[in-house]
Write a protein that holds these residues in place. Structure first.
Motif, PDB file in Angstrom:
ATOM      1  N   GLY A   1      43.404 134.082 129.986  1.00  0.00           N
ATOM      2  CA  GLY A   1      43.964 133.004 130.802  1.00  0.00           C
ATOM      3  C   GLY A   1      44.122 133.413 132.260  1.00  0.00           C
ATOM      4  O   GLY A   1      44.349 134.587 132.567  1.00  0.00           O
TER       5      GLY A   1
ATOM      6  N   VAL B   1      49.334 130.421 128.123  1.00  0.00           N
ATOM      7  CA  VAL B   1      48.188 131.258 127.745  1.00  0.00           C
ATOM      8  C   VAL B   1      48.329 131.687 126.280  1.00  0.00           C
ATOM      9  O   VAL B   1      47.383 131.575 125.495  1.00  0.00           O
ATOM     10  CB  VAL B   1      48.083 132.511 128.648  1.00  0.00           C
TER      11      VAL B   1
ATOM     12  N   GLY C   1      45.220 132.779 124.079  1.00  0.00           N
ATOM     13  CA  GLY C   1      44.559 133.686 125.015  1.00  0.00           C
ATOM     14  C   GLY C   1      44.666 135.139 124.573  1.00  0.00           C
ATOM     15  O   GLY C   1      45.662 135.542 123.965  1.00  0.00           O
TER      16      GLY C   1
ATOM     17  N   PRO D   1      44.703 128.037 131.144  1.00  0.00           N
ATOM     18  CA  PRO D   1      45.136 128.140 129.743  1.00  0.00           C
ATOM     19  C   PRO D   1      44.699 126.969 128.866  1.00  0.00           C
ATOM     20  O   PRO D   1      44.273 127.175 127.737  1.00  0.00           O
ATOM     21  CB  PRO D   1      46.661 128.194 129.859  1.00  0.00           C
TER      22      PRO D   1
END
Lengths: 598, 89
Positions: free
Chosen positions: A283, A294, A299, A537
């Motif tokens: 992210g 995120v 992420g 994100p």
């Protein structure tokens, strides 16, 4: 049908200012008291009193604005400049002196004089053709409303005191009013005036709240506590929806929320290609608060931590300790996952001075990023110390922006070594053993990629700038913005070269520009050999789905085919023809309409 | 002839809007004498935001900036630089 007709369903069409759907109770902000003003002549011996009454009202208005500016939370500071402009307008000759002249010469009361002058000024704006400038007439109306309220003593609408979640209905919202709103209480905005370029619309989009503006007199049909639906995407407001409509919109709203939830769940799945190659999906963040997003979206780490924010909206440079604290917030949450901290990417002097007069003619080609840092060793060292210190606590990488020559990389690394030596001497815990990367975003860095690769551990391709500099296109310029295209054959060739050099020299290559956040581009990037991509994100789950839907061999083949083509149009077509089906079935799950929101 | 003028072009995307005009006004208000902005024969007072807004100075508009007192030369230059640099936008 008259508004008094009660509770039948009505649909009002306005301008779509911010997308999304919300359903809730209407809350009217009423400014009627200001629209009707008393008009009377004053006795010659009381003219001066009348002038003074006007001056006092302006003074009060100035103080009110000053207080609002002082109370504006930092995260909305960027909007406060509009209020500063309003403060200048309060004392503008055309408004202030002309009104006083009207009181003195025509012997009329202050309210009447102000109303006459404002009507006159508004008239001048009606002749303006440019839509944006025309809307600035609203600024003058807001300013005069504020003076008028102080003159007639109309009770101020206190938007700050709203105590339930509502849809705000107003004639227009001035920047001062919007900055007073407790935004968590507002589900949506509906206004009579204003357009896409208006302040309310900008705020709504920033906050992700649906808004429909420009409804004109139609807003008068909405009463307090009416049940209304806002479809910000279509620019439609529905008053007193019947059961069927309500159900249909509830369904649409739920579908959208469900889709988001599903894709978020999918975000948790690993991002491995069909033939088992793991691609790290990271992210991009600016504030530590964005970390949550995120991680929620699945992420694998932070591929780009922009550090400019701490240098904005303040009178001085942030200290090493402030920077360290902020970075540590991020590193602590990510634990062993990588956090790529990009060093200052702006002209810090200008950020600090905030609107200083020493503007460069062409900031994109000016003293910014690494160039600025190398010119301001103190500012640079402070940030490097904070980064080296926080690197003790996690998996920190450092990223130098806007590198255009070998000398810049050498100098930046020399500063890093020197800073580490200082910390060592001072006995302060730090970690010099971190990965060093450079942003490849200036065409000269692409040409020098083989030499640069000898100096660093990874390349991060910044497509936004790389495209702008390579194609000589300013995205902010309406005349040429349409030419900005990541699928331009020159751009694909440049990215290919960067990836080839990185593979040959055995260093990692990642991409953190907007190009990386579009699922359609994933086959190109994976096919060129990237093992990591970083993006906003919200794009992570879709990109991950795309990674799971392709194989590296197919991706390599499409890259080879695309590189044979000579125009953006051909490239775009082949890419769509090859992957549309995959996108539809594996990424958007048939939610093509929903996909269009992204 | 004590009046000094400079020809300028609006380069920023949003044109001469309230915020940019307010920045000009702040500088012009420090001048000793009058500062004028002219567009197509229409002249406005550079100390008044509203007056400047009525010029509808969209991007690409040609303006002439004039000072009446040569002592205001620095002000002429400051405003010119501001406009030429697109108000730093």
């Amino acid at each position: 049908m008259t508004p008094a007709d009660g509770n039948s369903e009505r649909q009002l069409d306005g301008i779509s200012a911010s997308p999304g759907i919300c359903i809730g109770k209407a809350y009217l902000v009423d400014k009627e008291g200001v629209d009707i003003v008393k008009q009377y002549y004053v006795q010659p011996n009381t003219v001066q009193d009348e002038v003074n009454r006007f001056k006092t009202a302006v003074k009060q208005a100035t103080e009110e604005l000053r207080a609002i500016i002082d109370e504006t939370p930092d995260d909305l500071r960027q909007h406060a400049y509009i209020l500063e402009t309003h403060m200048v307008l309060l004392k503008d000759k055309m408004l202030y002196e002309r009104t006083i002249e009207a009181i003195e010469k025509e012997k009329i009361n202050a309210e009447w004089a102000l109303k006459k002058i404002v009507a006159n000024v508004k008239g001048m704006f009606l002749e303006i053709a440019d839509a944006y400038l025309k809307e600035r007439a609203a600024d003058i109306v807001h300013v005069s409303d504020r003076i008028m309220r102080n003159l007639v003593g109309a009770e101020q609408v206190n938007i700050g005191a709203i105590d339930k979640r509502v849809i705000l209905i107003a004639d227009d919202l001035s920047p001062a009013e919007t900055s007073q709103i407790q935004l968590e209480r507002i589900m949506g905005f509906v206004t009579a005036r204003g357009g896409r370029a208006s302040h309310t619309s900008i705020i709504a989009r920033t906050l992700g709240i649906p808004a429909v503006l420009g409804l004109g007199k139609a807003t008068q049909q909405i009463r307090n506590d009416d049940l209304i639906i806002i479809d910000g995407t279509a620019g439609v407001v529905i008053i007193n929806p019947d059961e069927e409509t309500l159900l249909s919109f509830e369904e649409q709203k739920n579908r959208w929320e469900e889709y988001q939830a599903r894709i978020t769940r999918k975000g948790r799945l690993a991002s491995e290609t069909l033939d088992g190659v793991k691609i790290n999906i990271m992210g991009n963040i600016e504030l530590p608060e964005e970390l949550v997003s995120v991680l929620d979206h699945g992420g694998d780490g932070i591929g780009l931590y922009r550090t400019e924010f701490q240098y904005l909206s303040r009178p001085d440079f942030p200290s090493e300790f402030e920077l360290y604290d902020r970075y540590k917030d991020v590193v602590d949450v990510l634990a062993h996952r990588p956090v790529t901290i990009r060093t200052l990417d702006i002209n810090g002097d200008k950020a600090i001075a905030n609107g200083s007069m020493a503007d460069e003619a062409n900031p994109a080609l000016g003293l910014r990023a690494i160039r600025y840092c190398l010119k301001k060793p103190d500012v640079f060292r402070t940030q490097l110390r904070a980064i080296l210190r926080v690197a003790v606590h996690g998996n920190v990488r450092i990223l130098f922006p806007m590198i255009s020559s070998i000398e810049e990389v050498d100098a930046a690394i020399a500063y890093l070594d020197e800073t580490a030596a200082d910390l060592q001497r001072e006995g302060i815990a730090h970690n010099r053993d971190i990965e060093i990367g450079i942003m490849v975003e200036v065409p000269s860095a692409v040409a020098l990629a083989d030499l640069l690769a000898e100096k660093v551990d990874f390349f991060s391709i910044g497509t936004n700038d790389l495209i702008q500099y390579t194609l000589a296109i300013d995205r902010g310029n309406r005349e040429v913005a349409h030419l900005y295209n990541p699928l331009h054959p020159a751009i694909l060739r440049m990215i290919k070269r960067i990836c080839d050099v990185a593979a040959e020299k055995g260093i990692m290559v990642t991409m953190c520009g907007e190009m990386a956040g579009d699922p359609l581009h994933v086959p190109i990037l994976v096919g060129m050999g990237m093992s990591e991509l970083s993006m906003n994100p919200h794009a992570i789950p879709e990109v991950k789905s795309m990674v799971r839907a392709i194989s590296t061999t197919d991706a390599e083949q499409i890259v080879a085919d695309l590189l044979k083509l000579s125009t953006s149009e051909q490239i775009d077509k082949l890419l769509h023809d090859t992957y549309n089906q995959t996108l539809k079935e594996k990424v958007y799950n048939g939610h093509n309409g929903v996909a269009a929101h992204h | 002839m004590s009046r000094l003028s400079k020809d300028l072009t609006i380069v920023n995307e949003l044109g001469l809007h309230a915020r940019s005009a307010a920045r000009i006004a702040k500088i012009a208000q420090t001048a000793r004498a009058q500062v004028w902005i002219e567009k197509d024969g229409e002249t406005v007072d550079a100390t008044s935001v509203i007056d400047m807004l009525t010029l509808a100075g969209a991007k690409g508009t040609q303006l002439t900036l004039t000072i009446e007192d040569p002592d205001d030369f620095a002000i002429l230059n400051d405003i010119a630089r501001l406009i030429e640099n697109g108000f730093g936008e």
